[in-house]
Design an enzyme around this catalytic site. Structure first.
Site, PDB file in Angstrom:
ATOM      1  N   HIS A 188       0.808  -1.158  -0.101  1.00  0.00           N
ATOM      2  CA  HIS A 188      -0.045   0.026   0.023  1.00  0.00           C
ATOM      3  C   HIS A 188       0.896   1.395  -0.095  1.00  0.00           C
ATOM      4  O   HIS A 188       2.168   1.197   0.467  1.00  0.00           O
ATOM      5  CB  HIS A 188      -0.975  -0.137   1.428  1.00  0.00           C
ATOM      6  CG  HIS A 188      -2.010  -0.888   1.224  1.00  0.00           C
ATOM      7  ND1 HIS A 188      -1.703  -2.456   1.683  1.00  0.00           N
ATOM      8  CD2 HIS A 188      -3.270  -0.951   0.804  1.00  0.00           C
ATOM      9  CE1 HIS A 188      -2.838  -3.052   1.486  1.00  0.00           C
ATOM     10  NE2 HIS A 188      -3.842  -2.307   0.980  1.00  0.00           N
ATOM     11  N   TYR A 201       5.631   4.264   0.123  1.00  0.00           N
ATOM     12  CA  TYR A 201       5.397   2.918  -0.736  1.00  0.00           C
ATOM     13  C   TYR A 201       5.661   1.649   0.338  1.00  0.00           C
ATOM     14  O   TYR A 201       6.939   1.465   0.179  1.00  0.00           O
ATOM     15  CB  TYR A 201       6.012   2.697  -2.039  1.00  0.00           C
ATOM     16  CG  TYR A 201       5.480   3.633  -2.918  1.00  0.00           C
ATOM     17  CD1 TYR A 201       4.376   3.468  -3.864  1.00  0.00           C
ATOM     18  CD2 TYR A 201       5.949   5.160  -3.040  1.00  0.00           C
ATOM     19  CE1 TYR A 201       4.075   4.598  -4.721  1.00  0.00           C
ATOM     20  CE2 TYR A 201       5.597   6.195  -4.086  1.00  0.00           C
ATOM     21  CZ  TYR A 201       4.476   5.699  -4.893  1.00  0.00           C
ATOM     22  OH  TYR A 201       4.001   6.584  -5.568  1.00  0.00           O
ATOM     23  N   CYS A 202       4.816   1.251   1.178  1.00  0.00           N
ATOM     24  CA  CYS A 202       5.163   0.236   2.060  1.00  0.00           C
ATOM     25  C   CYS A 202       4.831  -1.095   1.187  1.00  0.00           C
ATOM     26  O   CYS A 202       3.548  -1.649   1.308  1.00  0.00           O
ATOM     27  CB  CYS A 202       3.856   0.191   3.318  1.00  0.00           C
ATOM     28  SG  CYS A 202       4.319  -0.941   4.521  1.00  0.00           S
ATOM     29  N   MET A 203       5.978  -1.654   1.016  1.00  0.00           N
ATOM     30  CA  MET A 203       5.754  -3.035   0.130  1.00  0.00           C
ATOM     31  C   MET A 203       6.126  -4.241   1.045  1.00  0.00           C
ATOM     32  O   MET A 203       6.704  -4.344   2.020  1.00  0.00           O
ATOM     33  CB  MET A 203       6.860  -2.718  -0.856  1.00  0.00           C
ATOM     34  CG  MET A 203       6.675  -1.773  -1.960  1.00  0.00           C
ATOM     35  SD  MET A 203       5.410  -1.491  -3.042  1.00  0.00           S
ATOM     36  CE  MET A 203       4.132  -0.904  -2.101  1.00  0.00           C
TER      37      MET A 203
END
Length: 231
Positions: A188, A201-203
């Site tokens: 997200h 951008y939390c991947m």
């Protein structure tokens, strides 16, 4: 059972909350937002644990007859066909399949890329999609968010990502990030990152593959030759 699965997601969230103050954001007031985001990421994965592996919302597989689509940075972002996607996904580890196809979330502080690099990897290089190999982020765009997931403040090319509204958590809409080529769930994006974009951008590390600087990129991760010949 279910209680055990809940604990697997709840426990690391406490650690994520304790370390959230390390995010290098120029807007301290966003701290609370980051804490809620961390919890949201965990519960989002838990809620979607039994999701299906069909096409993601906001992305559809190619029929194989559409014209080729090239990004502004020169990469092929034509959607994979359903068969190509299925065959590529079959080669991934179970955790990567869970994250990419079922919109799952790995436990904070435990993730590693599909080729074994830790979530907090600090080496120079490029992060490509685990499914399909599309280049997504570089080390230069990565920062330490303290959340336990790889975090980036900018992508290589925004056309390589698809952002869709995620309403899986009641009263907590989020923006889900998909890979444009394979439609795989990456994580997200939140508005509590560092300047100049203020994006985080939390991947999921399991949705990524890391190519160290100096190593040759696989064919699927290289720019389209024809694009540069006529640029």
């Amino acid at each position: 059972g279910l209680h055990k699965e809940i604990n697997l997601f709840i426990l690391p969230s406490m650690q994520a909350l304790r370390t959230s103050s390390r995010v290098p954001s120029a807007r301290p007031a966003r701290k609370h937002t980051l804490q809620v985001s961390a919890i949201g990421g965990l519960f989002g994965g838990l809620q979607k644990a039994m999701g299906n592996s069909g096409p993601s919302k906001g992305w559809a597989p190619s029929t194989g007859n559409e014209p080729r689509k090239i990004s502004k940075s020169g990469y092929d972002i034509t959607p994979m066909t359903a068969q190509q996607r299925e065959e590529a996904a079959a080669k991934l580890p179970k955790m990567s399949q869970y994250v990419c196809l079922q919109h799952g979330t790995e436990r904070a502080f435990t993730g590693s890329t599909v080729n074994g690099f830790p979530h907090d990897n600090k080496q120079e290089g490029i992060y490509v999609a685990a499914l399909g190999g599309l280049p997504l982020f570089t080390k230069e765009g990565k920062f330490e968010s303290g959340t336990g997931w790889p975090s980036f403040w900018k992508p290589i090319d925004k056309e390589h990502l698809i952002e869709v509204t995620d309403t899986s958590i009641p009263m907590m809409p989020r923006t889900e990030v998909l890979d444009a080529r394979a439609g795989s769930h990456l994580g997200h994006v939140f508005n509590d990152g560092p300047p100049p974009t203020f994006k985080r951008y939390c991947m999921n590390a399991a949705a990524l593959k890391f190519i160290p600087k100096g190593e040759p990129l696989p064919e699927e991760s290289r720019p389209v030759k024809e694009y540069w010949l006529y640029k």
